[in-house]
Design an enzyme around this catalytic site. Sequence first.
Site, PDB file in Angstrom:
ATOM      1  N   ASP A 208      20.092  50.687  30.782  1.00 63.51           N
ATOM      2  CA  ASP A 208      18.980  49.640  31.403  1.00 63.51           C
ATOM      3  C   ASP A 208      17.897  49.704  30.048  1.00 63.51           C
ATOM      4  OD1 ASP A 208      17.251  48.058  32.791  1.00 63.51           O
ATOM      5  OD2 ASP A 208      16.120  50.017  33.330  1.00 63.51           O
TER       6      ASP A 208
ATOM      7  N   ASP B  87      14.067  48.549  29.993  1.00 66.39           N
ATOM      8  CA  ASP B  87      12.846  48.875  30.400  1.00 66.39           C
ATOM      9  C   ASP B  87      12.809  50.079  31.438  1.00 66.39           C
ATOM     10  OD1 ASP B  87      11.687  46.585  29.179  1.00 66.39           O
ATOM     11  OD2 ASP B  87      12.524  45.380  30.981  1.00 66.39           O
TER      12      ASP B  87
ATOM     13  N   GLY C  67      13.506  46.269  37.620  1.00 66.30           N
ATOM     14  CA  GLY C  67      14.884  45.764  37.521  1.00 66.30           C
ATOM     15  C   GLY C  67      15.207  44.411  38.210  1.00 66.30           C
TER      16      GLY C  67
ATOM     17  N   ARG D  14      12.271  38.026  36.518  1.00 63.64           N
ATOM     18  CA  ARG D  14      10.796  37.272  36.480  1.00 63.64           C
ATOM     19  C   ARG D  14      10.155  36.811  37.643  1.00 63.64           C
ATOM     20  NH1 ARG D  14      10.464  33.927  31.462  1.00 63.64           N
ATOM     21  NH2 ARG D  14      10.974  36.062  30.521  1.00 63.64           N
TER      22      ARG D  14
ATOM     23  N   SER E  36      16.084  41.822  32.035  1.00 61.38           N
ATOM     24  CA  SER E  36      15.000  40.779  31.086  1.00 61.38           C
ATOM     25  C   SER E  36      15.748  39.691  30.018  1.00 61.38           C
ATOM     26  CB  SER E  36      14.159  42.009  30.228  1.00 61.38           C
ATOM     27  OG  SER E  36      13.197  41.416  29.381  1.00 61.38           O
TER      28      SER E  36
ATOM     29  N   ASN F 168      13.668  39.259  27.715  1.00 64.96           N
ATOM     30  CA  ASN F 168      13.270  39.328  26.512  1.00 64.96           C
ATOM     31  C   ASN F 168      13.717  40.838  25.650  1.00 64.96           C
ATOM     32  OD1 ASN F 168      10.733  37.796  26.558  1.00 64.96           O
ATOM     33  ND2 ASN F 168      10.194  38.806  28.375  1.00 64.96           N
TER      34      ASN F 168
ATOM     35  N   ASP G 193      16.491  53.506  35.889  1.00 62.12           N
ATOM     36  CA  ASP G 193      15.257  53.982  36.060  1.00 62.12           C
ATOM     37  C   ASP G 193      14.903  53.234  37.661  1.00 62.12           C
ATOM     38  OD1 ASP G 193      14.587  51.645  34.765  1.00 62.12           O
ATOM     39  OD2 ASP G 193      12.519  52.418  35.201  1.00 62.12           O
TER      40      ASP G 193
HETATM   41  C1  BG6 Z   1      13.423  44.235  33.789  1.00 57.61           C
HETATM   42  C2  BG6 Z   1      12.028  44.771  34.395  1.00 57.61           C
HETATM   43  O1  BG6 Z   1      13.910  45.004  32.822  1.00 57.61           O
HETATM   44  O2  BG6 Z   1      13.295  43.040  33.553  1.00 57.61           O
HETATM   45  C3  BG6 Z   1      11.477  44.043  35.504  1.00 57.61           C
HETATM   46  O3  BG6 Z   1      12.413  46.277  34.953  1.00 57.61           O
HETATM   47  C4  BG6 Z   1      11.315  42.524  34.951  1.00 57.61           C
HETATM   48  O4  BG6 Z   1      10.232  44.358  35.858  1.00 57.61           O
HETATM   49  C5  BG6 Z   1      12.741  42.163  34.724  1.00 57.61           C
HETATM   50  O5  BG6 Z   1      10.779  41.605  36.026  1.00 57.61           O
HETATM   51  C6  BG6 Z   1      12.638  40.834  33.945  1.00 57.61           C
HETATM   52  O6  BG6 Z   1      11.654  40.948  32.551  1.00 57.61           O
HETATM   53  P1  BG6 Z   1      11.747  39.566  31.783  1.00 57.61           P
HETATM   54  O7  BG6 Z   1      11.332  40.092  30.434  1.00 57.61           O
HETATM   55  O8  BG6 Z   1      12.607  38.617  31.628  1.00 57.61           O
HETATM   56  O9  BG6 Z   1      10.398  38.851  32.187  1.00 57.61           O
HETATM   57 MG    MG Z   2      14.411  49.660  34.238  1.00 56.42          MG
END
Ligand code: BG6
Ligand code: MG
Length: 212
Positions: free
Chosen positions: A9, A11, A46, A49, A116, A118, A170
């Site tokens: 993972d 984040d 996890g 968005r 994510s 991102n 996590d």
């Molecule tokens: C996960 C985070 O990695 O990504 C979440 O733990 C988050 O909290 C999710 O909502 C989506 O992220 P992003 O960057 O696409 O908004």
């Molecule tokens: Mg995480």
Amino acid sequence: MNYAAVIFDLDGVICHTDQYHYQAWKAIADELDISFNKKINNRLRGVSRMESLDIILEKQEGTMSTAKKEHYAAKKNKRYKELLKEMTTADLSSEVKSSLLELRARGMKLAIGSSSKNARFILGRIGLDGFFDAISDGNNIEHSKPDPEVFLKAALFLGMEEEACLVVEDAEAGIRAAKAANMDSAAIGDAVICGQATYKLDRISDLLEICK
Ligand code: BG6
Ligand code: MG
């Protein structure tokens, strides 16, 4: 168990973006006059968005239109990406970096399995652009954790059987996703208390004892 691959993972495992998610969502919650705190922020780990926004909106009466939700999710992401620009290679700890290098030296395949969208941007900020053998993230899935899709895709991208992959997470949602993907998991941080992981880590370098 002999693993051939580790799926990380991002984040909360490879680096820490919690504070940026928190700040960006807090600005949205303030604008909507909804109370938001670190405890609620922990529930967003996890999950995608849009699902994060739905959790924040639980505190608000009535329903919000899809168009409005998309507006606020995009606004949050704009702010979040601005904050992510503060990240540098210093946000990759030497402990995580040396563990990754040692696992690779032992012949393990290494992948990212993150909800994510991102993920690649963050990896670029911390100097891991092009490092992983595969990246499965929010851009290639329809269902986020606890659905197993993100990890199954990571195994597919690596060309590995599920049983050969170890997931590092996590978030409880991520541990459940690994289980649903028929993969062993190693919990770190908050995920340790859910008690559902195959292994508990105090730090990432503990993986070097598991993946010998
Ligand atoms: C996960 C985070 O990695 O990504 C979440 O733990 C988050 O909290 C999710 O909502 C989506 O992220 P992003 O960057 O696409 O908004
Ligand atoms: Mg995480």
